[in-house]
Design a protein around this motif. Structure first.
Motif, PDB file in Angstrom:
ATOM      1  N   ASP A 134     -64.556 -59.336  57.492  1.00  0.00           N
ATOM      2  CA  ASP A 134     -63.489 -59.480  56.457  1.00  0.00           C
ATOM      3  C   ASP A 134     -63.689 -60.211  55.292  1.00  0.00           C
ATOM      4  O   ASP A 134     -62.779 -60.519  54.441  1.00  0.00           O
ATOM      5  CB  ASP A 134     -62.156 -60.268  57.252  1.00  0.00           C
ATOM      6  CG  ASP A 134     -62.608 -61.379  58.034  1.00  0.00           C
ATOM      7  OD1 ASP A 134     -63.656 -62.122  57.583  1.00  0.00           O
ATOM      8  OD2 ASP A 134     -61.655 -62.346  58.446  1.00  0.00           O
ATOM      9  N   SER A 155     -58.097 -59.170  58.158  1.00  0.00           N
ATOM     10  CA  SER A 155     -58.507 -58.804  59.447  1.00  0.00           C
ATOM     11  C   SER A 155     -57.281 -58.239  60.246  1.00  0.00           C
ATOM     12  O   SER A 155     -57.707 -57.233  61.140  1.00  0.00           O
ATOM     13  CB  SER A 155     -58.902 -60.041  60.207  1.00  0.00           C
ATOM     14  OG  SER A 155     -57.782 -60.791  60.342  1.00  0.00           O
ATOM     15  N   PHE A 171     -64.519 -62.142  62.641  1.00  0.00           N
ATOM     16  CA  PHE A 171     -63.360 -62.409  61.818  1.00  0.00           C
ATOM     17  C   PHE A 171     -63.572 -63.877  61.355  1.00  0.00           C
ATOM     18  O   PHE A 171     -63.953 -64.783  62.056  1.00  0.00           O
ATOM     19  CB  PHE A 171     -62.001 -62.201  62.357  1.00  0.00           C
ATOM     20  CG  PHE A 171     -61.843 -60.735  62.602  1.00  0.00           C
ATOM     21  CD1 PHE A 171     -62.246 -59.892  61.741  1.00  0.00           C
ATOM     22  CD2 PHE A 171     -60.982 -60.176  63.562  1.00  0.00           C
ATOM     23  CE1 PHE A 171     -61.918 -58.307  62.199  1.00  0.00           C
ATOM     24  CE2 PHE A 171     -60.691 -58.939  63.769  1.00  0.00           C
ATOM     25  CZ  PHE A 171     -61.296 -57.984  63.003  1.00  0.00           C
TER      26      PHE A 171
END
Length: 469
Positions: A134, A155, A171
């Protein structure tokens, strides 16, 4: 009149025939070395097989590609771009302001990116990175957010576009900044994704599997890969994720795969030259995986290697001298040597400067006069100052600080890297991005489309044209 009609008919017939028989490239690999300028590549080449008194630069695979050009990368509001603005232009064909992901400068329009277009055309898409998936560059190939720092929102948006394969880091903040939001991984699973975050699960992934998020099981807690120089043998590499992506997504219709070497940029922000070199080499290994695929299908495959921007204003040669062979004496990243110093201080806060010098010689070679790395009085004073501030004045050194953190007091680790870099003949103009155009290296079907310099907004347009999207 009849003659003109015949000529027009022939032209129309030929045009129709051409449009029906024109081949589109099936498999496209876009490799983005984040922060990787020409000097990052060339320094790495000088490092390979460097020997005292020998002037030689061994080419990286990417530098052997037949097409070589450059790409401008300014953003909508600055000649010096950020990763998200550059990647947004590369993925969508439109400029945006620094800090924005996949949206117009006024944040009113969500730009459709190449991943969305390729999916609509019925092809498969993979997005890979050695940092969190992300993060700015990978996110710009699927997300649309007002700020690159909206990691949680990015995310949560990730599973909305049915992208076939995400690979690499995890993430950044899967439960939000405060850890009290719905889990982004659970959200992805609810939307049909499979999370593979162990070696066993990664190895089980196979051809035809759909909607995969493959995460390196061995990485920093913040979600990015370990540094290549630190040789965590059990950890998966960017090349491993590229190979698995090909295995999972290979199909007769085709795919588009974006692969980011994200930690090249991080090493350059920290002015850690040798660690940067190892990241470029790891990135080149991933390119090699795609190249092996290309050799099997040269008429259907296109490989593009480029960067979003250059980081650090790296320059080579000090007083007409380069000694790249000296760089081989650095055995660890600046980050991990910081950790070693912190652990040593916790265990023995009264450790002597001479003991620190011994450790510096082991991990950076500094002080070893036999290999040309003796320390002069000024260099010793620099290290003594860093030692005093870190061990005697109790200045905190956080090995895991954000890679963009600016430290007014340089640690022992950063000071050692600075001295070694200077002795080797490389230096840094800053710890930030520069405005220089970036290199473009291409091989495969349609490679001539990239033979002349172009702007980053043209990249996705060229790829889409060649893919027939």
């Amino acid at each position: 009149m009849f003659k003109n009609i015949v000529i027009i008919s022939i032209v129309l017939f030929c045009s129709i025939g051409y449009s029906q028989t024109k081949q589109n490239v099936k498999y496209v690999f876009l490799f983005i070395g984040d922060g990787m300028g020409l000097n990052q590549i060339y320094t790495t080449e000088m490092y390979l097989n460097a020997k005292t008194g020998e002037i030689k630069a061994e080419k990286l695979l990417m530098n052997s590609f037949p097409v070589s050009s450059n790409m401008t990368n300014y953003s909508a509001n600055s000649f010096v771009t950020t990763s998200c603005a550059a990647a947004t232009a590369m993925s969508s064909g439109f400029k945006t302001n620094n800090g924005i992901i996949g949206k117009s400068p006024d944040q009113e329009i969500a730009y459709e990116n190449i991943s969305e277009k390729v999916k609509k055309a019925g092809l498969k898409v993979g997005i890979l990175s050695s940092v969190t998936i992300d993060h700015a560059t990978p996110a710009s190939f699927y997300a649309h957010q007002n700020s690159r720092n909206m990691y949680y929102e990015i995310s949560m948006e990730l599973p909305n576009y049915n992208i076939d394969y995400f690979g690499g880091g995890g993430f950044h903040s899967p439960k939000g900044k405060n850890g009290d939001q719905p889990d982004a991984y659970v959200n992805a699973v609810k939307k049909g994704y499979t999370i593979a975050n162990s070696h066993e699960e990664f190895n089980k992934l196979k051809h035809g599997d759909e909607k995969i998020i493959a995460i390196n099981p061995d990485m920093y807690p913040s979600g990015e890969f370990y540094w290549a120089i630190d040789k965590k043998e059990e950890a998966l590499t960017l090349a491993d994720f590229t190979k698995k992506g090909i295995e999972v997504m290979d199909n007769d219709k085709g795919f588009f795969m974006m692969v980011e070497g994200g930690k090249i940029d991080w090493a350059c922000h920290g002015n850690d030259g040798v660690t940067m070199i190892h990241e470029v080499l790891a990135f080149n290994d991933a390119v090699r995986v795609a190249y092996e695929f290309y050799k099997e299908r040269p008429d259907e495959t296109l490989i593009i290697v480029t960067a979003d921007h250059e980081t650090g204003s790296l320059y080579t040669g000090i007083n007409y001298e380069m000694n790249p062979e000296l760089l081989k004496y650095q055995k660890t990243s600046v980050q991990e040597f910081k950790r070693k110093m912190t652990e040593l201080k916790d265990a023995n806060p009264e450790v002597s400067f001479d003991s620190i010098l011994d450790l510096i010689q082991v991990d950076f070679g500094l002080g070893n006069s036999e290999v040309g790395l003796s320390l002069d009085g000024n260099e010793l004073d620099m290290l003594k100052l860093a030692y005093s501030k870190q061990f005697k004045e109790n200045n905190k050194v956080n090995a895991d600080a954000n890679y963009l953190s600016i430290n007014t007091v340089k640690s022992i680790s950063e000071t050692a890297a600075y001295i070694l870099n200077k002795k080797a003949g490389i230096s840094w103009g800053s710890g930030d991005h520069s405005a220089t155009p970036v290199p473009v290296k291409v091989i495969g079907y349609g490679q001539g489309e990239f033979s002349e310099g172009f702007d980053n907004t043209d990249l996705s347009k060229k790829i889409q044209k060649l893919m027939g999207v």
